[in-house]
Design a protein around this motif. Structure first.
Motif, PDB file in Angstrom:
ATOM      1  N   ASN A  34    -131.403  88.464 -29.659  1.00  0.00           N
ATOM      2  CA  ASN A  34    -132.229  87.621 -28.942  1.00  0.00           C
ATOM      3  C   ASN A  34    -131.780  87.289 -27.466  1.00  0.00           C
ATOM      4  O   ASN A  34    -131.257  86.343 -27.109  1.00  0.00           O
ATOM      5  CB  ASN A  34    -132.038  86.084 -29.762  1.00  0.00           C
ATOM      6  N   PRO A  35    -132.228  88.256 -26.586  1.00  0.00           N
ATOM      7  CA  PRO A  35    -131.909  88.067 -25.271  1.00  0.00           C
ATOM      8  C   PRO A  35    -132.475  86.855 -24.636  1.00  0.00           C
ATOM      9  O   PRO A  35    -133.475  86.511 -25.020  1.00  0.00           O
ATOM     10  CB  PRO A  35    -132.298  89.396 -24.561  1.00  0.00           C
ATOM     11  N   GLY A  36    -131.747  86.141 -24.001  1.00  0.00           N
ATOM     12  CA  GLY A  36    -132.312  84.915 -23.277  1.00  0.00           C
ATOM     13  C   GLY A  36    -132.035  83.742 -24.178  1.00  0.00           C
ATOM     14  O   GLY A  36    -132.205  82.534 -23.708  1.00  0.00           O
ATOM     15  N   GLY A  37    -132.012  84.108 -25.536  1.00  0.00           N
ATOM     16  CA  GLY A  37    -131.672  82.724 -26.463  1.00  0.00           C
ATOM     17  C   GLY A  37    -130.355  82.147 -26.470  1.00  0.00           C
ATOM     18  O   GLY A  37    -129.317  82.657 -25.772  1.00  0.00           O
ATOM     19  N   LYS A  38    -130.384  80.864 -26.834  1.00  0.00           N
ATOM     20  CA  LYS A  38    -129.092  80.062 -26.916  1.00  0.00           C
ATOM     21  C   LYS A  38    -128.720  79.788 -28.156  1.00  0.00           C
ATOM     22  O   LYS A  38    -129.666  79.145 -28.797  1.00  0.00           O
ATOM     23  CB  LYS A  38    -129.071  78.890 -25.935  1.00  0.00           C
ATOM     24  N   PRO A  39    -127.499  80.126 -28.844  1.00  0.00           N
ATOM     25  CA  PRO A  39    -126.602  80.949 -28.381  1.00  0.00           C
ATOM     26  C   PRO A  39    -126.803  82.477 -28.626  1.00  0.00           C
ATOM     27  O   PRO A  39    -127.936  82.683 -29.462  1.00  0.00           O
ATOM     28  CB  PRO A  39    -125.351  80.513 -29.322  1.00  0.00           C
ATOM     29  N   LEU A  40    -126.618  83.362 -28.010  1.00  0.00           N
ATOM     30  CA  LEU A  40    -126.758  85.033 -28.308  1.00  0.00           C
ATOM     31  C   LEU A  40    -126.451  85.304 -29.535  1.00  0.00           C
ATOM     32  O   LEU A  40    -125.190  84.767 -30.214  1.00  0.00           O
ATOM     33  CB  LEU A  40    -126.079  85.818 -27.212  1.00  0.00           C
ATOM     34  N   ARG A  41    -126.873  86.116 -30.156  1.00  0.00           N
ATOM     35  CA  ARG A  41    -126.611  86.610 -31.545  1.00  0.00           C
ATOM     36  C   ARG A  41    -126.509  88.144 -31.324  1.00  0.00           C
ATOM     37  O   ARG A  41    -127.290  88.603 -30.502  1.00  0.00           O
ATOM     38  CB  ARG A  41    -127.609  86.245 -32.917  1.00  0.00           C
ATOM     39  N   TYR A  42    -125.433  88.690 -32.056  1.00  0.00           N
ATOM     40  CA  TYR A  42    -125.256  90.077 -31.904  1.00  0.00           C
ATOM     41  C   TYR A  42    -125.463  90.908 -33.100  1.00  0.00           C
ATOM     42  O   TYR A  42    -125.253  90.399 -34.408  1.00  0.00           O
ATOM     43  CB  TYR A  42    -123.832  90.363 -31.433  1.00  0.00           C
ATOM     44  N   ARG A  43    -125.837  92.218 -32.817  1.00  0.00           N
ATOM     45  CA  ARG A  43    -125.863  93.181 -34.013  1.00  0.00           C
ATOM     46  C   ARG A  43    -125.323  94.517 -33.462  1.00  0.00           C
ATOM     47  O   ARG A  43    -125.318  94.983 -32.307  1.00  0.00           O
ATOM     48  CB  ARG A  43    -127.440  93.517 -34.083  1.00  0.00           C
ATOM     49  N   ARG A  44    -124.511  95.006 -34.464  1.00  0.00           N
ATOM     50  CA  ARG A  44    -123.794  96.496 -34.262  1.00  0.00           C
ATOM     51  C   ARG A  44    -124.959  97.554 -34.065  1.00  0.00           C
ATOM     52  O   ARG A  44    -125.873  97.698 -34.647  1.00  0.00           O
ATOM     53  CB  ARG A  44    -122.840  96.821 -35.402  1.00  0.00           C
ATOM     54  N   VAL A  98    -132.324  88.489 -37.546  1.00  0.00           N
ATOM     55  CA  VAL A  98    -131.893  87.676 -36.452  1.00  0.00           C
ATOM     56  C   VAL A  98    -131.071  86.465 -36.725  1.00  0.00           C
ATOM     57  O   VAL A  98    -130.281  86.163 -36.288  1.00  0.00           O
ATOM     58  CB  VAL A  98    -132.996  87.292 -35.505  1.00  0.00           C
ATOM     59  N   GLU A  99    -131.680  85.637 -37.792  1.00  0.00           N
ATOM     60  CA  GLU A  99    -131.053  84.371 -38.270  1.00  0.00           C
ATOM     61  C   GLU A  99    -129.616  84.752 -38.833  1.00  0.00           C
ATOM     62  O   GLU A  99    -129.112  83.724 -38.791  1.00  0.00           O
ATOM     63  CB  GLU A  99    -131.970  83.875 -38.731  1.00  0.00           C
ATOM     64  N   ASN A 100    -129.587  85.940 -39.451  1.00  0.00           N
ATOM     65  CA  ASN A 100    -128.291  86.138 -39.954  1.00  0.00           C
ATOM     66  C   ASN A 100    -127.134  86.833 -39.054  1.00  0.00           C
ATOM     67  O   ASN A 100    -126.083  87.277 -39.649  1.00  0.00           O
ATOM     68  CB  ASN A 100    -128.459  86.975 -41.406  1.00  0.00           C
ATOM     69  N   CYS A 101    -127.548  87.299 -37.859  1.00  0.00           N
ATOM     70  CA  CYS A 101    -126.713  87.956 -37.129  1.00  0.00           C
ATOM     71  C   CYS A 101    -125.704  86.707 -36.323  1.00  0.00           C
ATOM     72  O   CYS A 101    -126.139  85.742 -36.032  1.00  0.00           O
ATOM     73  CB  CYS A 101    -127.444  88.520 -35.802  1.00  0.00           C
ATOM     74  N   PRO A 102    -124.419  87.024 -36.185  1.00  0.00           N
ATOM     75  CA  PRO A 102    -123.470  86.146 -35.919  1.00  0.00           C
ATOM     76  C   PRO A 102    -123.602  85.583 -34.549  1.00  0.00           C
ATOM     77  O   PRO A 102    -123.936  86.635 -33.592  1.00  0.00           O
ATOM     78  CB  PRO A 102    -122.023  86.394 -36.444  1.00  0.00           C
ATOM     79  N   ASP A 103    -123.189  84.421 -34.128  1.00  0.00           N
ATOM     80  CA  ASP A 103    -123.273  83.839 -32.679  1.00  0.00           C
ATOM     81  C   ASP A 103    -121.835  83.977 -32.317  1.00  0.00           C
ATOM     82  O   ASP A 103    -120.833  83.768 -33.247  1.00  0.00           O
ATOM     83  CB  ASP A 103    -123.950  82.727 -32.428  1.00  0.00           C
ATOM     84  N   PRO A 104    -121.123  83.770 -31.001  1.00  0.00           N
ATOM     85  CA  PRO A 104    -119.952  83.517 -30.729  1.00  0.00           C
ATOM     86  C   PRO A 104    -119.232  82.485 -31.420  1.00  0.00           C
ATOM     87  O   PRO A 104    -117.961  82.871 -31.514  1.00  0.00           O
ATOM     88  CB  PRO A 104    -119.905  83.300 -29.206  1.00  0.00           C
ATOM     89  N   GLY A 105    -119.777  81.515 -31.639  1.00  0.00           N
ATOM     90  CA  GLY A 105    -119.408  80.250 -32.404  1.00  0.00           C
ATOM     91  C   GLY A 105    -118.662  80.497 -33.809  1.00  0.00           C
ATOM     92  O   GLY A 105    -117.579  80.448 -34.295  1.00  0.00           O
ATOM     93  N   ARG A 106    -119.551  81.233 -34.302  1.00  0.00           N
ATOM     94  CA  ARG A 106    -119.232  81.804 -35.880  1.00  0.00           C
ATOM     95  C   ARG A 106    -118.379  82.898 -35.755  1.00  0.00           C
ATOM     96  O   ARG A 106    -117.260  82.847 -36.764  1.00  0.00           O
ATOM     97  CB  ARG A 106    -120.466  82.456 -36.481  1.00  0.00           C
ATOM     98  N   LEU A 107    -118.066  83.820 -34.726  1.00  0.00           N
ATOM     99  CA  LEU A 107    -117.134  84.795 -34.720  1.00  0.00           C
ATOM    100  C   LEU A 107    -115.834  84.207 -34.509  1.00  0.00           C
ATOM    101  O   LEU A 107    -114.784  84.724 -34.932  1.00  0.00           O
ATOM    102  CB  LEU A 107    -117.835  85.851 -33.717  1.00  0.00           C
ATOM    103  N   VAL A 108    -115.761  83.145 -33.712  1.00  0.00           N
ATOM    104  CA  VAL A 108    -114.480  82.532 -33.181  1.00  0.00           C
ATOM    105  C   VAL A 108    -114.016  82.046 -34.610  1.00  0.00           C
ATOM    106  O   VAL A 108    -112.797  81.886 -34.898  1.00  0.00           O
ATOM    107  CB  VAL A 108    -114.730  81.445 -32.102  1.00  0.00           C
ATOM    108  N   ASP A 109    -114.703  81.575 -35.356  1.00  0.00           N
ATOM    109  CA  ASP A 109    -114.347  80.610 -36.666  1.00  0.00           C
ATOM    110  C   ASP A 109    -113.870  81.907 -37.408  1.00  0.00           C
ATOM    111  O   ASP A 109    -112.736  81.837 -38.371  1.00  0.00           O
ATOM    112  CB  ASP A 109    -115.521  80.016 -37.467  1.00  0.00           C
ATOM    113  N   ARG A 110    -114.521  82.992 -37.859  1.00  0.00           N
ATOM    114  CA  ARG A 110    -114.054  83.995 -38.632  1.00  0.00           C
ATOM    115  C   ARG A 110    -112.884  84.749 -38.145  1.00  0.00           C
ATOM    116  O   ARG A 110    -111.819  85.135 -38.751  1.00  0.00           O
ATOM    117  CB  ARG A 110    -115.166  85.244 -38.795  1.00  0.00           C
ATOM    118  N   MET A 111    -112.562  84.658 -36.877  1.00  0.00           N
ATOM    119  CA  MET A 111    -111.660  85.687 -36.182  1.00  0.00           C
ATOM    120  C   MET A 111    -110.425  84.363 -35.622  1.00  0.00           C
ATOM    121  O   MET A 111    -109.780  84.823 -34.383  1.00  0.00           O
ATOM    122  CB  MET A 111    -112.044  86.565 -35.021  1.00  0.00           C
ATOM    123  N   GLY A 112    -110.379  83.224 -36.178  1.00  0.00           N
ATOM    124  CA  GLY A 112    -109.100  82.466 -35.616  1.00  0.00           C
ATOM    125  C   GLY A 112    -108.169  82.662 -35.150  1.00  0.00           C
ATOM    126  O   GLY A 112    -107.549  82.207 -34.222  1.00  0.00           O
TER     127      GLY A 112
END
Length: 139
Positions: A71-81, A24-38
């Motif tokens: 992490n449903p309900g967590g802030k920020p949400l993290r995602y897994r494929r 869970v701690e290595n799954c990206p959140d929207p902020g990290r994904l925006v940085d990677r796909m700037g």
């Protein structure tokens, strides 16, 4: 479902950045994904607009069952494929089946016209058929 080719490509690249198996701690959140796909979100005027755009894209991937929040309900949400890219693509499997059937009809390796040319391939098929046809026997 995405309508424009740019958005479809962006969603595919976004999905590719999200790992399938990760803690869970290595799954990206929207902020990290925006940085990677700037470069894909650079045309938005502000960081808040970029964040809303990526959240819309992530919501669409979740709705299509391509990713899930870990992490449903967590802030920020993290995602897994959820699945591999080609694991359940019916078009890919149909193409593979047709390719195999074309190259190996009835368990034999077929002639390959691209190596010999179309005319040479046709002559080889004629010779092959002539050998299979029994000669007429005099009675």
């Amino acid at each position: 479902m995405a309508a424009s080719k740019d958005r479809i490509n962006r969603l595919a690249q976004l999905e590719a950045l999200i790992p399938r198996h990760a803690p869970v701690e290595n799954c990206p959140d929207p902020g990290r994904l925006v940085d990677r796909m700037g470069k894909h979100y650079a045309h938005h005027a502000s960081p808040a607009a970029r964040r809303r755009a990526i959240q819309r894209d992530l919501e669409e991937l979740v709705a299509d069952a391509r990713i899930e929040p870990v992490n449903p309900g967590g802030k920020p949400l993290r995602y897994r494929r959820l699945r591999e890219d080609t694991a359940s693509d019916p078009y890919l499997w149909d193409y593979a089946r047709r390719s195999i059937d074309r190259e190996h009809p009835r368990g034999r390796t077929a002639c390959r016209p691209a190596r010999r040319g179309v005319a040479a391939h046709a002559r080889a098929r004629q010779r092959h058929r002539a050998r299979r046809v029994p000669a007429a026997h005099p009675q």
